[in-house]
Each structure stands twice: as structure tokens, then as C-alpha cells.
Scaffold this motif. Structure first.
Motif, PDB file in Angstrom:
ATOM      1  N   GLU A 101       0.808  -1.226   0.000  1.00  0.00           N
ATOM      2  CA  GLU A 101       0.000   0.000   0.000  1.00  0.00           C
ATOM      3  C   GLU A 101       0.838   1.272   0.000  1.00  0.00           C
ATOM      4  O   GLU A 101       0.299   2.380  -0.065  1.00  0.00           O
ATOM      5  CB  GLU A 101      -0.959   0.015   1.193  1.00  0.00           C
ATOM      6  N   ASP A 102       2.158   1.171   0.062  1.00  0.00           N
ATOM      7  CA  ASP A 102       3.018   2.349   0.125  1.00  0.00           C
ATOM      8  C   ASP A 102       2.866   3.261  -1.092  1.00  0.00           C
ATOM      9  O   ASP A 102       2.953   4.487  -0.977  1.00  0.00           O
ATOM     10  CB  ASP A 102       4.480   1.953   0.295  1.00  0.00           C
ATOM     11  N   VAL A 103       2.625   2.693  -2.262  1.00  0.00           N
ATOM     12  CA  VAL A 103       2.445   3.492  -3.479  1.00  0.00           C
ATOM     13  C   VAL A 103       1.232   4.404  -3.318  1.00  0.00           C
ATOM     14  O   VAL A 103       1.281   5.606  -3.650  1.00  0.00           O
ATOM     15  CB  VAL A 103       2.253   2.565  -4.701  1.00  0.00           C
ATOM     16  N   TYR A 104       0.157   3.867  -2.782  1.00  0.00           N
ATOM     17  CA  TYR A 104      -1.077   4.628  -2.623  1.00  0.00           C
ATOM     18  C   TYR A 104      -0.976   5.619  -1.472  1.00  0.00           C
ATOM     19  O   TYR A 104      -1.595   6.677  -1.508  1.00  0.00           O
ATOM     20  CB  TYR A 104      -2.253   3.678  -2.441  1.00  0.00           C
ATOM     21  N   ILE A 105      -0.186   5.300  -0.486  1.00  0.00           N
ATOM     22  CA  ILE A 105       0.029   6.230   0.622  1.00  0.00           C
ATOM     23  C   ILE A 105       0.756   7.471   0.121  1.00  0.00           C
ATOM     24  O   ILE A 105       0.416   8.597   0.496  1.00  0.00           O
ATOM     25  CB  ILE A 105       0.810   5.535   1.765  1.00  0.00           C
ATOM     26  N   LYS A 106       1.736   7.290  -0.747  1.00  0.00           N
ATOM     27  CA  LYS A 106       2.452   8.437  -1.325  1.00  0.00           C
ATOM     28  C   LYS A 106       1.499   9.306  -2.139  1.00  0.00           C
ATOM     29  O   LYS A 106       1.545  10.536  -2.078  1.00  0.00           O
ATOM     30  CB  LYS A 106       3.609   7.958  -2.186  1.00  0.00           C
ATOM     31  N   LYS A 107       0.626   8.672  -2.912  1.00  0.00           N
ATOM     32  CA  LYS A 107      -0.347   9.436  -3.698  1.00  0.00           C
ATOM     33  C   LYS A 107      -1.324  10.176  -2.780  1.00  0.00           C
ATOM     34  O   LYS A 107      -1.722  11.303  -3.066  1.00  0.00           O
ATOM     35  CB  LYS A 107      -1.108   8.507  -4.644  1.00  0.00           C
ATOM     36  N   ASP A 118      -7.431   0.701 -11.013  1.00  0.00           N
ATOM     37  CA  ASP A 118      -6.609   1.484 -10.089  1.00  0.00           C
ATOM     38  C   ASP A 118      -7.220   2.871  -9.840  1.00  0.00           C
ATOM     39  O   ASP A 118      -7.343   3.311  -8.699  1.00  0.00           O
ATOM     40  CB  ASP A 118      -5.194   1.603 -10.665  1.00  0.00           C
ATOM     41  N   GLU A 119      -7.602   3.568 -10.915  1.00  0.00           N
ATOM     42  CA  GLU A 119      -8.134   4.927 -10.790  1.00  0.00           C
ATOM     43  C   GLU A 119      -9.474   4.933 -10.058  1.00  0.00           C
ATOM     44  O   GLU A 119      -9.734   5.787  -9.217  1.00  0.00           O
ATOM     45  CB  GLU A 119      -8.303   5.578 -12.177  1.00  0.00           C
ATOM     46  N   GLU A 120     -10.332   3.966 -10.399  1.00  0.00           N
ATOM     47  CA  GLU A 120     -11.639   3.899  -9.739  1.00  0.00           C
ATOM     48  C   GLU A 120     -11.491   3.567  -8.261  1.00  0.00           C
ATOM     49  O   GLU A 120     -12.191   4.129  -7.417  1.00  0.00           O
ATOM     50  CB  GLU A 120     -12.519   2.854 -10.423  1.00  0.00           C
ATOM     51  N   ALA A 121     -10.570   2.672  -7.940  1.00  0.00           N
ATOM     52  CA  ALA A 121     -10.351   2.295  -6.541  1.00  0.00           C
ATOM     53  C   ALA A 121      -9.863   3.495  -5.739  1.00  0.00           C
ATOM     54  O   ALA A 121     -10.316   3.733  -4.611  1.00  0.00           O
ATOM     55  CB  ALA A 121      -9.341   1.156  -6.456  1.00  0.00           C
ATOM     56  N   MET A 122      -8.959   4.282  -6.337  1.00  0.00           N
ATOM     57  CA  MET A 122      -8.470   5.472  -5.634  1.00  0.00           C
ATOM     58  C   MET A 122      -9.571   6.514  -5.486  1.00  0.00           C
ATOM     59  O   MET A 122      -9.669   7.177  -4.449  1.00  0.00           O
ATOM     60  CB  MET A 122      -7.263   6.058  -6.364  1.00  0.00           C
ATOM     61  N   ALA A 123     -10.409   6.647  -6.495  1.00  0.00           N
ATOM     62  CA  ALA A 123     -11.508   7.609  -6.418  1.00  0.00           C
ATOM     63  C   ALA A 123     -12.500   7.216  -5.321  1.00  0.00           C
ATOM     64  O   ALA A 123     -12.956   8.071  -4.554  1.00  0.00           O
ATOM     65  CB  ALA A 123     -12.208   7.716  -7.767  1.00  0.00           C
ATOM     66  N   VAL A 124     -12.815   5.939  -5.231  1.00  0.00           N
ATOM     67  CA  VAL A 124     -13.756   5.460  -4.208  1.00  0.00           C
ATOM     68  C   VAL A 124     -13.155   5.645  -2.811  1.00  0.00           C
ATOM     69  O   VAL A 124     -13.818   6.126  -1.890  1.00  0.00           O
ATOM     70  CB  VAL A 124     -14.130   3.983  -4.452  1.00  0.00           C
ATOM     71  N   ALA A 125     -11.896   5.270  -2.655  1.00  0.00           N
ATOM     72  CA  ALA A 125     -11.239   5.419  -1.349  1.00  0.00           C
ATOM     73  C   ALA A 125     -11.143   6.893  -0.957  1.00  0.00           C
ATOM     74  O   ALA A 125     -11.334   7.247   0.214  1.00  0.00           O
ATOM     75  CB  ALA A 125      -9.851   4.786  -1.382  1.00  0.00           C
ATOM     76  N   ASP A 126     -10.891   7.759  -1.933  1.00  0.00           N
ATOM     77  CA  ASP A 126     -10.820   9.196  -1.667  1.00  0.00           C
ATOM     78  C   ASP A 126     -12.183   9.720  -1.232  1.00  0.00           C
ATOM     79  O   ASP A 126     -12.298  10.501  -0.285  1.00  0.00           O
ATOM     80  CB  ASP A 126     -10.330   9.926  -2.915  1.00  0.00           C
ATOM     81  N   PHE A 141      -6.375   4.509   3.716  1.00  0.00           N
ATOM     82  CA  PHE A 141      -6.619   4.793   2.302  1.00  0.00           C
ATOM     83  C   PHE A 141      -5.929   3.744   1.430  1.00  0.00           C
ATOM     84  O   PHE A 141      -6.545   3.169   0.527  1.00  0.00           O
ATOM     85  CB  PHE A 141      -6.098   6.201   1.971  1.00  0.00           C
ATOM     86  N   GLY A 142      -4.657   3.487   1.696  1.00  0.00           N
ATOM     87  CA  GLY A 142      -3.909   2.508   0.908  1.00  0.00           C
ATOM     88  C   GLY A 142      -4.492   1.112   1.008  1.00  0.00           C
ATOM     89  O   GLY A 142      -4.607   0.391   0.005  1.00  0.00           O
ATOM     90  N   LEU A 143      -4.878   0.717   2.215  1.00  0.00           N
ATOM     91  CA  LEU A 143      -5.473  -0.614   2.401  1.00  0.00           C
ATOM     92  C   LEU A 143      -6.817  -0.730   1.685  1.00  0.00           C
ATOM     93  O   LEU A 143      -7.147  -1.779   1.120  1.00  0.00           O
ATOM     94  CB  LEU A 143      -5.629  -0.901   3.893  1.00  0.00           C
ATOM     95  N   ARG A 144      -7.596   0.365   1.712  1.00  0.00           N
ATOM     96  CA  ARG A 144      -8.892   0.339   1.034  1.00  0.00           C
ATOM     97  C   ARG A 144      -8.712   0.217  -0.480  1.00  0.00           C
ATOM     98  O   ARG A 144      -9.455  -0.510  -1.145  1.00  0.00           O
ATOM     99  CB  ARG A 144      -9.680   1.606   1.382  1.00  0.00           C
TER     100      ARG A 144
END
Length: 188
Positions: A52-58, A99-107, A85-88
């Protein structure tokens, strides 16, 4: 002894054979039962990284204020928002979401939770005012305000501490002496 290669046993043997040092008592025992030698790493330590580190940086790129949340609270039960956020995002990706949809939902979930916490605290304050009581402290303070509250004591202390006043008076006296002696430039 850093110029000699080898472990303690070989270094001591070289010193004894070169007559630089008398033979220690423990040398014969150590020659009969030498210590275990372990293989050394090649000198490069690999950085520990989690999926999840990649998503944590974002997340931190989007919400830099969230960096203030203390990720080092080992005894805390709730992980910091960035880790959640990263785990979600990873959880949603396992379900087949892009990837983009998952980040949008978690955001969206992160922002919704933040708004709900603010509304809940506003409601607590409203209830306390109606009851004529003092409003409770914010259970969800911003990380920056939390740190400032911890540091406030030290900031106020500098105005009342006698040691600090002595230092200030000493500096003022030195400046007066410099002005009187004419050692201070015109300030141009």
C-alpha cells in the motif's frame, strides 16, 4: 588493528607471533573451540516496502496536511488515515476494480468520513450549549493543532522563565555596549 584482516582470533595470533603482544590466557582455549562465524550481507540493505506504500504516497500528494498525523503512535488502535486509504485501495483492487476507480472510491470515503466527524463534533457542541455546559474537546482535532497544543506550553514558558530572561538581558546589555563603543555599523 583495523589494518589486519580477520577476526579477533587471527588478529591476536598475528600480534603474538610478531611479538607485539604477550600470549593471552584465553588464546589456546579459543583456538580449540573458535567462535561461530556468520555470513555477512553484501552491504546493501533492502528497503522495507508494503504493497500500500504506493497509494500512501499518492494520498500524501493530494492531502499534504495529513502528513502531520502521527504514524508512530504504536499503542494506537486506529491506523493513520493514509494507511487506511492505501489498504482500502488494495481491497478494492482485489475485487477487480481498476486502479483509478479504486483510488476515487477510497478518496470519496475518506472525505465522507472526515465530513461526518466534523458534523458529529458540531452536534456535540450544539448539545453542550443547549445543556449549558462547556463544549467537549474536539475528538478529531487536526494533527497540526494537536502538535501546536503540545508545543504551546514551551512557547509560553519562554516568556516567564527566569533563565531565558537572564539570557535576554545579557544580549540587550551586549547590544548597548556595542552601540556605546561604536562597533555596530550603520546598518546599510
Amino acid at each position: 588493528m583495523s589494518f589486519m584482516k580477520g577476526d579477533l582470533l587471527t588478529k591476536t595470533r598475528k600480534l603474538v607471533n610478531g611479538l607485539a603482544k604477550p600470549q593471552p590466557v584465553w588464546l589456546k582455549a579459543m583456538e580449540q573451540a573458535p567462535t561461530a562465524t556468520f555470513p555477512r550481507p553484501d552491504g546493501k540493505l533492502k528497503a522495507i516496502s508494503l504493497p500500500e506504500d504506493v497509494y500512501i504516497k499518492k494520498f500524501f500528494q493530494k492531502y499534504p496536511v495529513a502528513k502531520g498525523h502521527d504514524a508512530i503512535k504504536i499503542s494506537a488502535y486506529d491506523p493513520p488515515p493514509a494507511r487506511l486509504f492505501g489498504l482500502r485501495v488494495l481491497e478494492l483492487k482485489e475485487q477487480g476494480v481498476t486502479d483509478e476507480e479504486a483510488m476515487a472510491v477510497a478518496d470519496m470515503e475518506y472525505r465522507k468520513e472526515k465530513k461526518e466527524k466534523k458534523k458529529a463534533y458540531a452536534r456535540l457542541k450544539q448539545i453542550a450549549r443547549l445543556q449549558g455546559k462547556k463544549p467537549p474537546p474536539n475528538p478529531y482535532p487536526s494533527a497540526i493543532k494537536e502538535r501546536q497544543a503540545l508545543e504551546r506550553k514551551f512557547v509560553r514558558e519562554r516568556f516567564s522563565s527566569p533563565e531565558i530572561w537572564k539570557i535576554v538581558e545579557k544580549i540587550k546589555e551586549e547590544r548597548r555596549a556595542e552601540r556605546f563603543n561604536g562597533t555596530v555599523s550603520g546598518g546599510f
